[in-house]
Design an enzyme around this catalytic site. Structure first.
Site, PDB file in Angstrom:
ATOM      1  N   LYS A 183      -1.353   3.970   9.147  1.00 30.94           N
ATOM      2  CA  LYS A 183      -2.481   4.880   9.388  1.00 30.94           C
ATOM      3  C   LYS A 183      -3.203   4.481  10.675  1.00 30.94           C
ATOM      4  O   LYS A 183      -3.481   5.309  11.521  1.00 30.94           O
ATOM      5  CB  LYS A 183      -3.440   4.838   8.194  1.00 30.94           C
ATOM      6  CG  LYS A 183      -4.627   5.738   8.397  1.00 30.94           C
ATOM      7  CD  LYS A 183      -5.572   5.747   7.229  1.00 30.94           C
ATOM      8  CE  LYS A 183      -6.828   6.507   7.663  1.00 30.94           C
ATOM      9  NZ  LYS A 183      -7.856   6.536   6.656  1.00 30.94           N
ATOM     10  N   GLU A 189       1.669  -6.833  10.445  1.00 32.53           N
ATOM     11  CA  GLU A 189       2.975  -6.933   9.792  1.00 32.53           C
ATOM     12  C   GLU A 189       3.893  -5.787  10.217  1.00 32.53           C
ATOM     13  O   GLU A 189       5.065  -5.976  10.540  1.00 32.53           O
ATOM     14  CB  GLU A 189       2.818  -6.872   8.263  1.00 32.53           C
ATOM     15  CG  GLU A 189       2.119  -8.046   7.634  1.00 32.53           C
ATOM     16  CD  GLU A 189       0.638  -7.782   7.408  1.00 32.53           C
ATOM     17  OE1 GLU A 189       0.005  -7.166   8.302  1.00 32.53           O
ATOM     18  OE2 GLU A 189       0.117  -8.195   6.359  1.00 32.53           O
ATOM     19  N   GLY A 242      -5.388   5.187   3.076  1.00 31.42           N
ATOM     20  CA  GLY A 242      -4.046   4.597   3.023  1.00 31.42           C
ATOM     21  C   GLY A 242      -3.406   4.705   1.653  1.00 31.42           C
ATOM     22  O   GLY A 242      -2.259   5.131   1.504  1.00 31.42           O
ATOM     23  N   ARG A 243      -4.160   4.360   0.607  1.00 34.06           N
ATOM     24  CA  ARG A 243      -3.569   4.355  -0.744  1.00 34.06           C
ATOM     25  C   ARG A 243      -3.502   5.752  -1.345  1.00 34.06           C
ATOM     26  O   ARG A 243      -3.050   5.915  -2.474  1.00 34.06           O
ATOM     27  CB  ARG A 243      -4.349   3.397  -1.644  1.00 34.06           C
ATOM     28  CG  ARG A 243      -5.840   3.666  -1.671  1.00 34.06           C
ATOM     29  CD  ARG A 243      -6.627   2.521  -2.283  1.00 34.06           C
ATOM     30  NE  ARG A 243      -8.066   2.693  -2.158  1.00 34.06           N
ATOM     31  CZ  ARG A 243      -8.772   2.378  -1.083  1.00 34.06           C
ATOM     32  NH1 ARG A 243      -8.166   1.895  -0.020  1.00 34.06           N
ATOM     33  NH2 ARG A 243     -10.073   2.563  -1.046  1.00 34.06           N
ATOM     34  N   GLU A 328      -7.973  -1.667  -4.953  1.00 34.22           N
ATOM     35  CA  GLU A 328      -8.517  -1.494  -3.603  1.00 34.22           C
ATOM     36  C   GLU A 328      -9.614  -0.428  -3.615  1.00 34.22           C
ATOM     37  O   GLU A 328     -10.557  -0.487  -2.833  1.00 34.22           O
ATOM     38  CB  GLU A 328      -7.405  -1.119  -2.608  1.00 34.22           C
ATOM     39  CG  GLU A 328      -7.775  -1.425  -1.172  1.00 34.22           C
ATOM     40  CD  GLU A 328      -6.597  -1.350  -0.207  1.00 34.22           C
ATOM     41  OE1 GLU A 328      -6.035  -2.397   0.151  1.00 34.22           O
ATOM     42  OE2 GLU A 328      -6.234  -0.234   0.195  1.00 34.22           O
ATOM     43  N   HIS A 359       9.359  -8.585 -24.086  1.00 30.37           N
ATOM     44  CA  HIS A 359       9.974  -9.902 -24.313  1.00 30.37           C
ATOM     45  C   HIS A 359       9.415 -10.949 -23.367  1.00 30.37           C
ATOM     46  O   HIS A 359       9.999 -12.007 -23.200  1.00 30.37           O
ATOM     47  CB  HIS A 359      11.493  -9.780 -24.149  1.00 30.37           C
ATOM     48  CG  HIS A 359      12.081  -8.791 -25.110  1.00 30.37           C
ATOM     49  ND1 HIS A 359      12.482  -9.142 -26.369  1.00 30.37           N
ATOM     50  CD2 HIS A 359      12.255  -7.447 -25.006  1.00 30.37           C
ATOM     51  CE1 HIS A 359      12.918  -8.052 -27.002  1.00 30.37           C
ATOM     52  NE2 HIS A 359      12.780  -7.016 -26.195  1.00 30.37           N
ATOM     53  N   LYS A 469      -7.643 -10.963   7.127  1.00 29.59           N
ATOM     54  CA  LYS A 469      -6.800 -10.512   8.245  1.00 29.59           C
ATOM     55  C   LYS A 469      -7.335 -11.087   9.554  1.00 29.59           C
ATOM     56  O   LYS A 469      -6.576 -11.576  10.386  1.00 29.59           O
ATOM     57  CB  LYS A 469      -6.866  -8.981   8.376  1.00 29.59           C
ATOM     58  CG  LYS A 469      -6.051  -8.201   7.405  1.00 29.59           C
ATOM     59  CD  LYS A 469      -6.007  -6.749   7.904  1.00 29.59           C
ATOM     60  CE  LYS A 469      -5.994  -5.766   6.795  1.00 29.59           C
ATOM     61  NZ  LYS A 469      -6.125  -4.382   7.206  1.00 29.59           N
TER      62      LYS A 469
HETATM   63  O1  F6P Z   1      -5.148  -4.167   4.377  1.00 26.34           O
HETATM   64  C1  F6P Z   1      -5.289  -3.065   3.537  1.00 26.34           C
HETATM   65  C2  F6P Z   1      -4.837  -1.801   4.204  1.00 26.34           C
HETATM   66  O2  F6P Z   1      -5.759  -1.385   5.145  1.00 26.34           O
HETATM   67  C3  F6P Z   1      -4.582  -0.720   3.173  1.00 26.34           C
HETATM   68  O3  F6P Z   1      -5.710  -0.042   2.805  1.00 26.34           O
HETATM   69  C4  F6P Z   1      -3.556   0.110   3.853  1.00 26.34           C
HETATM   70  O4  F6P Z   1      -2.880   0.913   2.952  1.00 26.34           O
HETATM   71  C5  F6P Z   1      -2.698  -0.963   4.489  1.00 26.34           C
HETATM   72  O5  F6P Z   1      -3.605  -1.973   4.857  1.00 26.34           O
HETATM   73  C6  F6P Z   1      -1.889  -0.535   5.663  1.00 26.34           C
HETATM   74  O6  F6P Z   1      -2.674  -0.044   6.706  1.00 26.34           O
HETATM   75  P1  F6P Z   1      -2.074   0.847   7.836  1.00 26.34           P
HETATM   76  O7  F6P Z   1      -1.481   2.048   7.209  1.00 26.34           O
HETATM   77  O8  F6P Z   1      -3.197   1.173   8.746  1.00 26.34           O
HETATM   78  O9  F6P Z   1      -1.010   0.021   8.536  1.00 26.34           O
END
Ligand code: F6P
Length: 496
Positions: A183, A189, A242-243, A328, A359, A469
């Site tokens: 987003k 990462e 994002g979620r 979140e 189990h 972060k």
């Molecule tokens: O660190 C949490 C977050 O901001 C989430 O809310 C989001 O889904 C994820 O990181 C990834 O963010 P982006 O889509 O901006 O890479």
């Protein structure tokens, strides 16, 4: 401030007594919506509890806030913007809906072009993204992609290179499409993983690796700056959290792998749940009733956790998806006015897959000292073609677990006794289809929204993830003031 005293004063009746006292209980606490059957009769919800919660919801302005959500008002107050995931599926503010449709058309056209060979041979889709930019698409492809999947899809989220190398081992770089989903287009990462995929392509002689990249983002300029051709950037509205983003272009891997028709059905199923949520009275509204039960357990019975169990391997990624959605969204400590919330917020959400979980972790659910409201999610139509006994056993196990949690069993030996009176709810899908999965996910989203509204918190920001972060970024630059323990760990790992 809402008055929780009526809620806190609710009695704690025994589940079995509730059934004995009310022959109509099952009908009173079950609903059918959009191919989904909901049963809350094995929770401690009573008509008195619902009445008290409805009064609380009125005080909290739920109906008004629900309309504000659909009207595109700035319900995300801390970030001063609207929340537009319902518009992605066609419900809400007309202008925002039209804008989302245009972006979906663009996505569809790009998929058609890829299918027509515009990007050369594409057989593998390597999607890199994390959090909401991975969990949603991963769930969709895993749940719906078993019968017909037109591309091999790998969704890589972790910065741990092992995850990416696993995908490299499966895919041919010459027929791989790199999908970068972020987003913000700033996530460390994702950008590191995307760069490594390009390097892998280059090392294997792919002539124009950037020519095989698609970006899914609410920050298109950043994607272009990073090197993605504008024509292959699929933007979405910044108001899509994002979620909550699988409905937007973030759902690209599902749309390309399952086909646009399936993706549209997913959106329609979600829209059907949205209409139910928007129009039904609170007393017969599925996300609202589910949230009432959630709040009864967190606020009255002090349950700290909640556990959904998917009795369907196709839905194995639902619990981790819900974990982000709930924790979140509602793992907050202050109200929308910035005041301490003063009561527990989101239940710690965890779960698993039945029958495996029986189990492994059900011991604690039946005899442990924690109260854990359980949710069983299952499908009437089997996903397999083996002997019917498989599906029969699967469903009967889910139902028997709910009955056992409620009923319990007393014998002379305490170690072999079960207290019972442990709550569960059940969601039964007629069949797992794009439409029912869309409705199911939208149900959870709206349930989170109701929980957040009654608690007076903003479910749509996530500032809690930032500090860690920032500190990791400082450390990566060789800077940062760290405590002795952290400094020692950095040194031991040879990272100083
Ligand atoms: O660190 C949490 C977050 O901001 C989430 O809310 C989001 O889904 C994820 O990181 C990834 O963010 P982006 O889509 O901006 O890479």
């Amino acid at each position: 401030m809402s008055d929780w005293s009526r809620i806190e004063a609710l009695p704690s009746p025994k589940l079995v007594d509730l059934f004995d006292q009310d022959a109509e209980r099952l009908g009173r606490f079950s609903l059918d919506v959009a191919g989904l059957h909901f049963d809350w009769s094995k929770t401690h919800l009573t008509t008195d509890a619902v009445t008290a919660f409805v009064a609380l919801a009125e005080e909290a302005g739920l109906a008004k806030r629900r309309e504000a959500l659909f009207a595109g008002e700035h319900v995300n107050v801390t970030e001063d913007r609207p929340v537009t995931h319902t518009e992605e599926r066609g419900e809400g503010d007309a202008e925002l809906v039209a804008a989302a449709k245009r972006l979906h058309e663009r996505e569809r056209a790009l998929i058609d072009a890829i299918e027509g060979g515009a990007l050369g041979d594409v057989r593998h889709v390597l999607h890199v993204g994390i959090g909401g930019s991975a969990l949603g698409p991963d769930l969709l492809v895993d749940a719906l992609g078993r019968e017909e999947k037109r591309y091999d899809v790998a969704i890589v989220s972790n910065v741990d290179g092992v995850a990416l190398e696993d995908a490299f081992a499966r895919f041919d770089p010459h027929s791989t499409l790199l999908v970068v989903a972020s987003k913000t287009f700033t996530t460390t990462e994702t950008l590191l993983n995307a760069g490594s995929v390009l390097q892998w392509m280059t090392e294997h002689g792919v002539s124009d690796p950037y020519g095989r990249v698609i970006a899914l983002t609410a920050a298109p300029d950043k994607a272009v700056e990073w090197g993605v051709d504008e024509t292959r950037v699929l933007p979405f509205n910044e108001g899509v959290g994002g979620r909550y983003s699988l409905w937007s272009s973030i759902g690209f891997p599902a749309a390309i792998a399952l086909g646009w028709g399936a993706f549209e059905e997913l959106l329609e199923g979600a829209a059907e749940m949205d209409r139910h949520f928007r129009l039904q009275p609170l007393e017969t509204n599925a996300p609202v009733l589910a949230a009432f039960a959630d709040l009864y357990y967190t606020q009255v019975r002090h349950a700290e956790t909640r556990a959904p169990f998917a009795y369907d391997v196709r839905l194995r990624l639902l619990p981790p998806y819900l974990q982000q959605l709930e924790m979140e969204s509602n793992g907050k400590g202050v109200t929308v006015d910035g005041q301490p919330v003063g009561r527990p917020t989101a239940a710690i959400t965890w779960g698993g897959v039945g029958t495996d979980a029986q189990h492994a972790v059900f011991q604690l659910l039946h005899q442990g000292t924690h109260l854990v409201p359980v949710e069983f999610i299952a499908c009437i139509e089997p996903g397999d073609t083996l002997a019917p006994e498989h599906h029969r056993q699967l469903l009967l196990n889910a139902f028997a677990q709910g009955a056992a949690l409620m009923k319990g069993k007393q014998v002379d030996d305490p170690a072999r006794s079960y207290s019972g009176d442990r709550p569960s709810s059940t969601i039964l899908l007629d069949a797992l289809t794009p439409r029912t999965l869309g409705a199911l996910i939208a149900f959870y989203e709206q349930r989170v929204f109701v929980n957040g509204t009654l608690l007076g918190i903003n479910s749509f920001d996530q500032f809690g993830v930032e500090l860690g972060k920032e500190m990791a970024k400082e450390a990566a630059k060789g800077g940062g003031e760290f405590d002795p323990s952290t400094t020692d760990l950095i040194r031991r790992a040879g990272l100083d």
